[in-house]
Design a protein around this motif. Structure first.
Motif, PDB file in Angstrom:
ATOM      1  N   LEU A   1       0.825  -1.209   0.000  1.00 27.79           N
ATOM      2  CA  LEU A   1       0.000   0.000   0.000  1.00 27.79           C
ATOM      3  C   LEU A   1       0.857   1.256   0.000  1.00 27.79           C
ATOM      4  CD1 LEU A   1      -2.898  -1.000   2.406  1.00 27.79           C
ATOM      5  CD2 LEU A   1      -2.758  -1.198  -0.094  1.00 27.79           C
ATOM      6  N   ARG A   2       2.000   1.206   0.650  1.00 24.56           N
ATOM      7  CA  ARG A   2       2.882   2.379   0.719  1.00 24.56           C
ATOM      8  C   ARG A   2       3.337   2.811  -0.667  1.00 24.56           C
ATOM      9  NH1 ARG A   2       6.406   0.753   4.507  1.00 24.56           N
ATOM     10  NH2 ARG A   2       7.776  -0.189   2.986  1.00 24.56           N
ATOM     11  N   GLN A   3       3.366   1.913  -1.649  1.00 23.96           N
ATOM     12  CA  GLN A   3       3.788   2.264  -3.003  1.00 23.96           C
ATOM     13  C   GLN A   3       2.656   2.875  -3.839  1.00 23.96           C
ATOM     14  OE1 GLN A   3       5.105  -1.182  -5.159  1.00 23.96           O
ATOM     15  NE2 GLN A   3       3.201  -2.296  -4.800  1.00 23.96           N
ATOM     16  N   LEU A   4       1.448   2.890  -3.296  1.00 22.77           N
ATOM     17  CA  LEU A   4       0.299   3.473  -3.991  1.00 22.77           C
ATOM     18  C   LEU A   4       0.071   4.911  -3.541  1.00 22.77           C
ATOM     19  CD1 LEU A   4      -2.062   0.392  -3.712  1.00 22.77           C
ATOM     20  CD2 LEU A   4      -0.672   1.083  -5.692  1.00 22.77           C
ATOM     21  N   PHE A   5      -0.661   5.662  -4.339  1.00 24.65           N
ATOM     22  CA  PHE A   5      -0.943   7.060  -4.008  1.00 24.65           C
ATOM     23  C   PHE A   5      -2.194   7.115  -3.124  1.00 24.65           C
ATOM     24  CE2 PHE A   5      -2.483  11.331  -4.540  1.00 24.65           C
ATOM     25  CZ  PHE A   5      -1.312  12.073  -4.483  1.00 24.65           C
ATOM     26  N   PRO A   6      -2.071   7.647  -1.908  1.00 27.85           N
ATOM     27  CA  PRO A   6      -3.233   7.727  -1.012  1.00 27.85           C
ATOM     28  C   PRO A   6      -4.011   9.018  -1.227  1.00 27.85           C
ATOM     29  CG  PRO A   6      -1.313   8.502   0.139  1.00 27.85           C
ATOM     30  CD  PRO A   6      -0.854   8.099  -1.247  1.00 27.85           C
ATOM     31  N   TRP A   7      -5.309   8.947  -1.019  1.00 29.65           N
ATOM     32  CA  TRP A   7      -6.124  10.157  -1.029  1.00 29.65           C
ATOM     33  C   TRP A   7      -7.309   9.947  -0.109  1.00 29.65           C
ATOM     34  CZ3 TRP A   7     -11.079  10.212  -3.354  1.00 29.65           C
ATOM     35  CH2 TRP A   7     -11.383   9.108  -4.149  1.00 29.65           C
ATOM     36  N   THR A   8      -7.905  11.050   0.307  1.00 29.56           N
ATOM     37  CA  THR A   8      -8.998  10.963   1.274  1.00 29.56           C
ATOM     38  C   THR A   8     -10.263  11.588   0.732  1.00 29.56           C
ATOM     39  OG1 THR A   8      -8.440  13.064   2.315  1.00 29.56           O
ATOM     40  CG2 THR A   8      -7.418  11.097   3.220  1.00 29.56           C
ATOM     41  N   GLY A   9     -11.346  11.169   1.325  1.00 26.70           N
ATOM     42  CA  GLY A   9     -12.651  11.743   1.054  1.00 26.70           C
ATOM     43  C   GLY A   9     -13.564  11.347   2.198  1.00 26.70           C
TER      44      GLY A   9
ATOM     45  N   SER B   1      -4.665   4.814  -4.981  1.00 30.39           N
ATOM     46  CA  SER B   1      -4.707   4.907  -6.433  1.00 30.39           C
ATOM     47  C   SER B   1      -3.415   4.404  -7.040  1.00 30.39           C
ATOM     48  CB  SER B   1      -4.934   6.364  -6.853  1.00 30.39           C
ATOM     49  OG  SER B   1      -4.923   6.485  -8.266  1.00 30.39           O
ATOM     50  N   ARG B   2      -3.530   3.849  -8.244  1.00 28.90           N
ATOM     51  CA  ARG B   2      -2.344   3.389  -8.962  1.00 28.90           C
ATOM     52  C   ARG B   2      -1.739   4.496  -9.816  1.00 28.90           C
ATOM     53  NH1 ARG B   2      -2.963  -2.427 -11.398  1.00 28.90           N
ATOM     54  NH2 ARG B   2      -5.020  -1.882 -12.137  1.00 28.90           N
ATOM     55  N   CYS B   3      -2.296   5.704  -9.743  1.00 29.22           N
ATOM     56  CA  CYS B   3      -1.700   6.847 -10.428  1.00 29.22           C
ATOM     57  C   CYS B   3      -1.581   8.007  -9.443  1.00 29.22           C
ATOM     58  CB  CYS B   3      -2.509   7.242 -11.655  1.00 29.22           C
ATOM     59  SG  CYS B   3      -4.153   7.842 -11.275  1.00 29.22           S
TER      60      CYS B   3
END
Length: 117
Positions: free
Chosen positions: A38-46, A53-55
């Motif tokens: 998970l650390r290699q993925l882009f995190p975002w919140t809502g 995200s993979r981008c």
């Protein structure tokens, strides 16, 4: 800076932005960041939810489950799309394990671009 380094820097900046935002429970962020996949993925919140995200740029990918806060200190794992449910999780670590279980097979480091779809 090469492409890989730029992508890693963008992901790390995303994690810092989510930490600074304060909408996601700290114990969930710590557990997610401790998981290398998970650390290699882009995190975002809502709405207090933690998404991956993979981008690294909007529009984020919606092919990975996300974690919602639930009553007490529990969680609910949904997705990858809204309206899809994975299930309840008693702890942050349980929620992270559920997300990892449902990662797409080819889920590698986030790429530095918006998705093509």
């Amino acid at each position: 800076m090469n492409r890989d380094a730029a992508g890693k820097a963008a992901v790390e900046a995303g994690w810092q932005a989510v930490r600074d935002d304060g909408r996601v429970r700290p114990e969930l962020l710590e557990a997610a960041y401790a998981e290398p996949r998970l650390r290699q993925l882009f995190p975002w919140t809502g709405m207090g939810e933690l998404h991956f995200s993979r981008c690294t740029e909007q529009r984020w990918t919606w092919d990975i489950p996300y974690i919602q806060p639930a009553s007490g200190r529990t969680y609910w794992v949904s997705g990858p799309l809204r309206g899809e449910t994975v299930g309840p999780a008693a702890t942050a670590q349980d929620a992270i394990a559920m997300v990892v279980q449902y990662l797409p097979a080819d889920c590698g480091p986030a790429f530095r671009a918006p998705p093509k779809n």
